[in-house]
Design an enzyme around this catalytic site. Structure first.
Site, PDB file in Angstrom:
ATOM      1  N   GLY A 126      -1.663 -11.170  -0.378  1.00  9.91           N
ATOM      2  CA  GLY A 126      -1.104 -10.327   0.434  1.00  9.91           C
ATOM      3  C   GLY A 126      -0.733 -10.921   1.697  1.00  9.91           C
ATOM      4  O   GLY A 126      -0.791  -9.973   2.863  1.00  9.91           O
TER       5      GLY A 126
ATOM      6  N   TYR B 168      -4.501   5.055  -7.996  1.00  6.61           N
ATOM      7  CA  TYR B 168      -4.759   4.196  -6.446  1.00  6.61           C
ATOM      8  C   TYR B 168      -6.130   4.455  -6.356  1.00  6.61           C
ATOM      9  O   TYR B 168      -6.870   3.320  -6.106  1.00  6.61           O
ATOM     10  CB  TYR B 168      -3.842   4.656  -5.518  1.00  6.61           C
TER      11      TYR B 168
ATOM     12  N   ASP C 209       2.897 -12.905  -8.589  1.00  2.00           N
ATOM     13  CA  ASP C 209       2.959 -11.649  -9.126  1.00  2.00           C
ATOM     14  C   ASP C 209       1.538 -11.267  -9.581  1.00  2.00           C
ATOM     15  O   ASP C 209       1.100 -11.680 -10.835  1.00  2.00           O
ATOM     16  CB  ASP C 209       3.938 -11.129  -9.826  1.00  2.00           C
TER      17      ASP C 209
END
Length: 275
Positions: A8, A164, A41
């Protein structure tokens, strides 16, 4: 100086973490979907394998630390993808890189969780079980089925809120279980979690639907300090957990959320051991 991998790394907390490490003289191997040393990915099995191969090649097979920062938020439309990216991505990456960390004299790994794992009352226990048993296909299917059952208003504003929070909950539990196993602890590889709260990043603004920074006093969860976090606030603790001197902390979750978790659950910690 050490060699560190940061996922990230193209934006937000990942970019800030990579910057702090570089400022302290370390070599950083950035991983992201774009604008990184390694483009991969982490939501797919092949992407994870590609990331591990790329990091091992770039590091020569020896790593001093890994910061698994990459993740997606509750605004993502596909809850199955949230489960894959937020849970299976970091788990596969860390498992693949553990031998390289063990070759260091002070291997360290830190994972970005979330205070949503303790402050969002939508933890899906079945999904937790599927994640922790490693059944990605079943986890994705279940997350999507649960998403379809959300109330319409919530489904529009935060379609993946349960997936999440649950993925971050399961990730923290995986770290706690894994960090104390012999292949990590007795190899000297320390593994911890940082649980951020409301930090102003593109991901956070996208998840809240706000085009600009909201008012902390109008935020849905308590903000005792009256301010939001910044990526640099998280990067500071990423750096601390990755330092060689951080040699006696493993399996921990550190809340870096301005006091939100403490305000919502003041008596949750400590929890007494019972027999």
């Amino acid at each position: 100086m050490g060699i560190y991998a940061v996922t990230g790394s193209a934006s937000g907390m990942g970019a800030a973490s990579a910057a702090v490490l570089r400022e302290n003289g370390h070599t950083v191997i950035g991983v992201d979907l774009h604008d990184a040393d390694i483009t991969a990915d982490l939501g797919t099995a092949e992407g994870r394998r590609s990331a591990v191969r790329g990091i091992l090649d770039a590091s020569g097979g020896l790593l001093d630390g890994v910061a698994a920062v990459a993740g997606v938020g509750p605004a993502m439309k596909d809850a199955g993808a949230v489960a894959s990216i937020n849970y299976f991505g970091p788990v596969a990456l860390l498992e693949g890189l553990r031998p390289a960390l063990a070759r260091s004299s002070a291997g360290r790994a830190v994972v970005i969780g979330s205070n949503s794992s303790t402050t969002v009352p939508m933890i899906d226990e079945k999904l937790v079980d599927l994640l922790l048993t490693g059944d990605e296909d079943a986890a994705r299917d279940h997350a999507r089925s649960a998403q379809a059952a959300l109330p319409a208003e919530l489904g529009q504003s935060a379609p993946s809120i349960s997936a999440y929070a649950t993925s971050k909950f399961a990730l923290a539990r995986w770290v706690r279980r894994t960090a104390v196993t012999p292949s990590w602890a007795r190899e000297g590889v320390l593994l911890n979690v940082i649980a951020p709260g409301a930090v102003i990043t593109p991901l956070m603004l996208g998840s809240t639907g706000a085009g600009e920074e909201p008012d902390a006093d109008d935020f849905p969860t308590p903000m005792p300090l009256g301010v939001f976090g910044r990526p640099e606030d998280i990067a500071f603790w990423v750096h601390q957990f990755l330092r060689p001197e951080a040699r006696f902390t493993t399996g921990a979750t550190l809340f870096v959320d301005g006091g939100t978790d403490a305000a919502m659950r003041p008596d949750a910690q400590p929890t007494a051991l019972t027999f």
